[in-house]
Motif scaffolding. Structure first.
Motif, PDB file in Angstrom:
ATOM      1  N   SER A  25       0.805  -1.222   0.000  1.00 15.30           N
ATOM      2  CA  SER A  25       0.000   0.000   0.000  1.00 15.30           C
ATOM      3  C   SER A  25       0.837   1.270   0.000  1.00 15.30           C
ATOM      4  N   GLN A  26       1.945   1.266   0.715  1.00 16.59           N
ATOM      5  CA  GLN A  26       2.809   2.441   0.814  1.00 16.59           C
ATOM      6  C   GLN A  26       4.250   1.979   0.944  1.00 16.59           C
ATOM      7  N   VAL A  27       5.165   2.835   0.522  1.00 15.39           N
ATOM      8  CA  VAL A  27       6.587   2.557   0.675  1.00 15.39           C
ATOM      9  C   VAL A  27       7.223   3.744   1.387  1.00 15.39           C
ATOM     10  N   PHE A  28       7.941   3.438   2.462  1.00 15.65           N
ATOM     11  CA  PHE A  28       8.673   4.438   3.222  1.00 15.65           C
ATOM     12  C   PHE A  28      10.158   4.120   3.134  1.00 15.65           C
ATOM     13  N   ASN A  50       5.463   7.405  -5.565  1.00 17.04           N
ATOM     14  CA  ASN A  50       4.762   7.976  -4.423  1.00 17.04           C
ATOM     15  C   ASN A  50       5.334   7.542  -3.074  1.00 17.04           C
ATOM     16  N   HIS A  51       6.581   7.100  -3.028  1.00 16.68           N
ATOM     17  CA  HIS A  51       7.183   6.699  -1.753  1.00 16.68           C
ATOM     18  C   HIS A  51       7.391   7.918  -0.851  1.00 16.68           C
ATOM     19  N   ILE A  52       7.527   7.664   0.418  1.00 18.55           N
ATOM     20  CA  ILE A  52       7.709   8.723   1.415  1.00 18.55           C
ATOM     21  C   ILE A  52       9.073   8.531   2.065  1.00 18.55           C
ATOM     22  N   ALA A  78       1.428   9.606   8.074  1.00 18.09           N
ATOM     23  CA  ALA A  78       1.198   9.070   6.730  1.00 18.09           C
ATOM     24  C   ALA A  78       0.203   7.910   6.751  1.00 18.09           C
ATOM     25  N   ARG A  79      -0.272   7.557   7.926  1.00 20.07           N
ATOM     26  CA  ARG A  79      -1.252   6.478   8.102  1.00 20.07           C
ATOM     27  C   ARG A  79      -0.740   5.147   7.553  1.00 20.07           C
ATOM     28  N   ALA A  80       0.481   4.803   7.948  1.00 19.91           N
ATOM     29  CA  ALA A  80       1.059   3.523   7.534  1.00 19.91           C
ATOM     30  C   ALA A  80       0.163   2.387   8.019  1.00 19.91           C
ATOM     31  N   ASP A  81      -0.155   1.486   7.105  1.00 24.04           N
ATOM     32  CA  ASP A  81      -1.001   0.352   7.472  1.00 24.04           C
ATOM     33  C   ASP A  81      -0.191  -0.943   7.382  1.00 24.04           C
ATOM     34  N   ALA A  84       2.056  -1.672   4.309  1.00 25.44           N
ATOM     35  CA  ALA A  84       3.169  -0.775   3.992  1.00 25.44           C
ATOM     36  C   ALA A  84       4.495  -1.532   4.098  1.00 25.44           C
TER      37      ALA A  84
END
Length: 121
Positions: A25-28, A50-52, A78-81, A84
């Motif tokens: 869902s997300q990449v940090f 779109n990584h953070i 960033a609402r990491a779920d 992520a």
């Protein structure tokens, strides 16, 4: 998600494939200021657009729990779920803070480590 290490010239390509899976869902990316300056530019091309990036200060005086708190805050904002992925870029402290911070969040998402020695040509 694969949990075997990727080592060698194709490791960054394998990382890119992993991070582009629909289940992610997300990449940090977590790294200190020097690592952001020196290594992150080479890694960036393998990351989703779109990584953070979470930058922590470099230096002995920042090896304190307050630094980890900044990582928690960034992940929370960033609402990491649980889908992520946290890429810990660098040597000793960034991966330690990253592993600790992700274990202390309620999401318990995946992480991977990109040590500095993988940047040698």
């Amino acid at each position: 998600m694969q949990d075997t290490p990727a080592i060698g010239p194709h490791a960054l390509i394998e990382l890119a494939d992993l991070l582009r899976q629909p289940a992610v869902s997300q990449v940090f990316v977590l790294a200190d200021a020097n690592t952001i300056r020196l290594c992150y530019p080479r890694l960036r091309e393998f990351l989703p657009e779109n990584h953070i990036t979470i930058e922590i200060p470099d230096g002995e005086e920042y090896k304190v729990l307050a630094t980890c708190e900044t990582v928690w805050e960034a992940l929370t904002e960033a609402r990491a779920d649980r889908f992520a992925v946290l890429v810990n870029l660098g040597g000793a402290w960034s991966p330690i803070w990253g592993a600790f911070a992700r274990r202390c969040t309620s999401a318990a998402f995946a992480s991977c480590r990109c040590p500095l020695h993988c940047w040698r040509r």
